[in-house]
Design an enzyme around this catalytic site. Structure first.
Site, PDB file in Angstrom:
ATOM      1  N   GLY A 341       2.294  -6.121  -3.648  1.00 10.27           N
ATOM      2  CA  GLY A 341       3.073  -5.041  -4.252  1.00 10.27           C
ATOM      3  C   GLY A 341       4.308  -4.713  -3.442  1.00 10.27           C
ATOM      4  N   GLY A 346       9.001  -0.768   1.916  1.00 14.38           N
ATOM      5  CA  GLY A 346       8.344  -1.974   2.387  1.00 14.38           C
ATOM      6  C   GLY A 346       7.514  -2.630   1.304  1.00 14.38           C
ATOM      7  CE  LYS A 361       2.212   1.955   2.561  1.00 18.41           C
ATOM      8  NZ  LYS A 361       1.582   3.259   2.215  1.00 18.41           N
ATOM      9  CG  ASP A 458       1.386   9.901  -5.567  1.00 20.40           C
ATOM     10  OD1 ASP A 458       1.704  10.240  -6.722  1.00 20.40           O
ATOM     11  OD2 ASP A 458       1.780   8.847  -5.035  1.00 20.40           O
TER      12      ASP A 458
END
Length: 660
Positions: A341, A346, A361, A458
């Site tokens: 993703g 980033g 990540k 979120d």
């Protein structure tokens, strides 16, 4: 207009502007040509159309078809005053912009167009168009704080070139010397100076302010002298400076119309710069030679014959800078397999180290600091460490850093996210037991976070990760905030538009109860494939959340409607999830029924009702992803980072024995 049973993109051009011109170009005066090219192994074909201006919609509209097994390229050519402006993109990449918002695309030579892209599928009835298909993945936002003074609207900014405060004349540059810039007139100041300005924004007059004198600027002769603008504080190229004949203020050509009418009230930034150099001449960290190099690099950056010249200067300057890195860490020990993703700062990669696989990540330090996101990244790391033992939250194994990036090494969700499942499942509805099971595990994660005084902020399908055993876990804590409860609330405006709670849009202080509102939205979307307050833009979404009532489909069962109704209470004190809610406790809702009671889900006494069969492959792809090279200007900017900025970021889990 394109007519087919296949899905297609409806593309509308609303604005077109050439970079060196301030005014928008009348769309009726341009000629547009669109070419769609089909590419496959055997042949290549194309179709050309010439859309015209639509008076009713006040835009240029055309359609582009989407086909499952055919790769398509789109070419947009706009002709204006005998100059041809070109844009090219893969149609699948273009589809990602079909999120209901306007986007800006760049043409060559320098020009921009504002477009709106809408996904259409004729095979689906109009009243059941699926938002998950139509609008693509949704991204969260955090709204910047604005400092207001005399019409100015100052927002925080990182200055990539040496710049000076227009009030006190002190240096603003990089990550050590942060400042604020007016969104309207580009005026630059320190945060402590914003309310000391004697001038109104762009010369606007106020009744309680004495009438001020207008500047009289004249262009100056070409000179190689280093000059900085007294308005926006940045370097002025030789031959582009204008000086007031009465107060000696020096500005860019572009800043003349933006300077307020306060002739005689401002000092000269160049004089302040000379004083600053003398004061810091003996300072080993901020000496004159260091910043002199910066001015030289930025004023001549585009004229360097070779990139090596820039690298030599950066290498020489790096001797004064001690970068934050994780000792003993070697990037060559990690094998990149595929990209999972992308984000604003980033990307996430599937990687292998030894015999183990991880989701890595990566976050670029310069983008974190430029976006004022450092505290959020540190908070995400701390939250993941606090939650390392919870089975309903994605596990962090390792946090480390090198000169350019921060890294999180986490467990891999091989079945993707709930958003991926929504896309795959639609339009076939989820079975009720799956909705109940996923909801129960998400509630377990939220209850744990709230017990640690953490508000998530979120919650959405994109952040709920599905594992190969059928269980789900919460991930991505980039917007989460610690130390929040009923007695210690927060006011930051942030979240994903369709999932933001009523009290956030209402600009009230809020606590962890905003997460229960988002849970109600998520259950509604799992049940209907759309969110209850959706609109084509954030303004309409805000209005819907503040004033509209939820419309439930007739097919929704009573228990689901009941739990959603309780979670979408606009009063946080009455909202289901709050322990004082009149609706009772979440775990006692009839929504949870045998065998998927809340206690059974919480204690892992029942198996997931569905196990995914389509999993992310651990095999190496033909095209192996690589970390991108940092732009030399950004590498130079990182040298301004205070030495302790990323101190103590590194972390290793006790569970990560195999990594060592």
């Amino acid at each position: 207009m394109f007519q087919s049973s296949h899905p297609f993109l409806r593309i509308e051009i609303f604005k077109f502007q050439v970079s060196h011109q301030k005014l928008e170009i009348d769309l009726r005066k341009i000629k547009t040509e669109v070419e769609i090219q089909d590419k496959n192994d055997s042949r290549q074909s194309s179709r050309i159309k010439k859309p015209i201006y639509n008076e009713n919609k006040q835009c240029i509209r055309f359609d582009a078809g989407l086909f499952t097994n055919i790769e398509r390229e789109i070419f947009i050519r706009i002709s204006y005053k005998d100059i041809l402006y070109k844009f090219q993109s893969n149609l699948k990449a273009f589809q990602k912009l079909s999120d209901g918002f306007r986007h800006q695309i760049s043409f060559a030579p320098k020009a921009q167009a504002e477009i709106l892209i809408e996904y259409k599928d004729p095979s689906i009835p109009k009243d059941s168009q699926l938002q998950t298909k139509l609008h693509g993945q949704r991204y969260a936002e955090r709204y910047q704080s604005v400092l207001k003074h005399f019409g100015h609207r100052f927002v925080a900014k990182i200055f990539k070139t040496p710049t000076f405060c227009s009030i006190c004349g002190d240096l603003l540059w990089g990550f050590a010397y942060k400042g604020f810039q007016c969104q309207r007139c580009d005026c630059v100041i320190h945060k402590d100076c914003y309310d000391r300005g004697v001038h109104a924004c762009t010369g606007k007059q106020y009744a309680d302010v004495e009438t001020m004198k207008e500047h009289h600027f004249q262009q100056q002769q070409f000179s190689l002298q280093t000059i900085f603008c007294d308005h926006d504080g940045s370097f002025i190229k030789p031959g582009h400076s204008y000086k007031c004949m009465e107060c000696s203020m020096v500005v860019h050509r572009r800043c003349r119309s933006k300077v307020g009418h306060y002739c005689g009230y401002q000092g000269n930034a160049l004089e302040a710069y000379e004083i600053w150099k003398k004061k810091h001449k003996s300072d080993p960290d901020y000496n004159y030679q260091y910043n002199g190099d910066l001015c030289e690099i930025y004023s001549r950056f585009d004229r360097f014959d070779q990139l090596n010249n820039v690298k030599e200067v950066i290498q020489r300057m790096s001797k004064l800078h001690h970068s934050n890195t994780t000792s003993g860490f070697q990037m060559n020990e990690i094998q990149f397999l595929t990209t999972l993703g992308f984000g604003m700062t980033g990307s996430v990669y599937l990687v292998k180290r030894g015999e183990c696989y991880y989701a890595m990540k990566t976050l670029r330090k310069n983008l974190i600091l430029e976006g004022q996101n450092l505290e959020y990244v540190k908070s995400e790391r701390d939250i993941l460490i606090q939650c390392r033992s919870n089975p309903f939250i994605v596990k962090l194994f390792y946090a480390f850093q090198n000169v350019e990036r921060l890294f999180f090494l986490m467990e891999v969700a091989r079945a993707g996210t709930l958003f991926n499942i929504l896309e795959y499942q639609a339009p076939k509805p989820f079975k009720q037991d799956r909705i109940v099971f996923y909801t129960g595990e998400i509630i377990c994660a939220l209850i744990f976070l709230h017990s640690k005084r953490i508000v998530y902020r979120d919650l959405k399908p994109e952040n709920v990760f599905l594992f190969d055993n059928g269980h789900v876990k919460l991930g991505d804590f980039g917007l989460s905030k610690q130390n929040v409860d009923n007695n210690h609330k927060t006011k930051t405006m942030c979240g994903t538009a369709e999932y933001i709670a009523y009290e956030i849009y209402h600009r009230d202080s809020y606590d962890e109860n905003v997460d229960w509102w988002s849970l109600g939205i998520l259950i509604f979307e799992l049940s209907t494939f759309k969110t209850p307050f959706y609109a084509n833009n954030s303004t309409d979404i805000t209005r819907n959340v503040l004033s509209d009532q939820v419309i439930y489909p007739e097919t929704m069962i009573k228990e689901t409607r009941q739990i959603i109704s309780g979670l979408l209470e606009r009063d946080p004190k009455r909202r289901l999830g709050n322990i004082i809610s009149p609706h009772g406790l979440l775990k006692d809702q009839p929504f949870f029924r045998e065998p998927y009671t809340f206690d059974a889900i919480e204690n892992r006494l029942v198996r997931p009702p569905w196990t995914p069969t389509s999993l992310i492959s651990f095999k190496t792809k033909t095209k192996i992803p690589q970390l991108s090279e940092l732009d030399p200007k950004d590498a130079l900017l990182l040298l301004s980072t205070p030495e302790d900025t990323f101190r103590n970021f590194s972390y290793i889990s006790q569970d990560l024995i195999t990594f060592l």
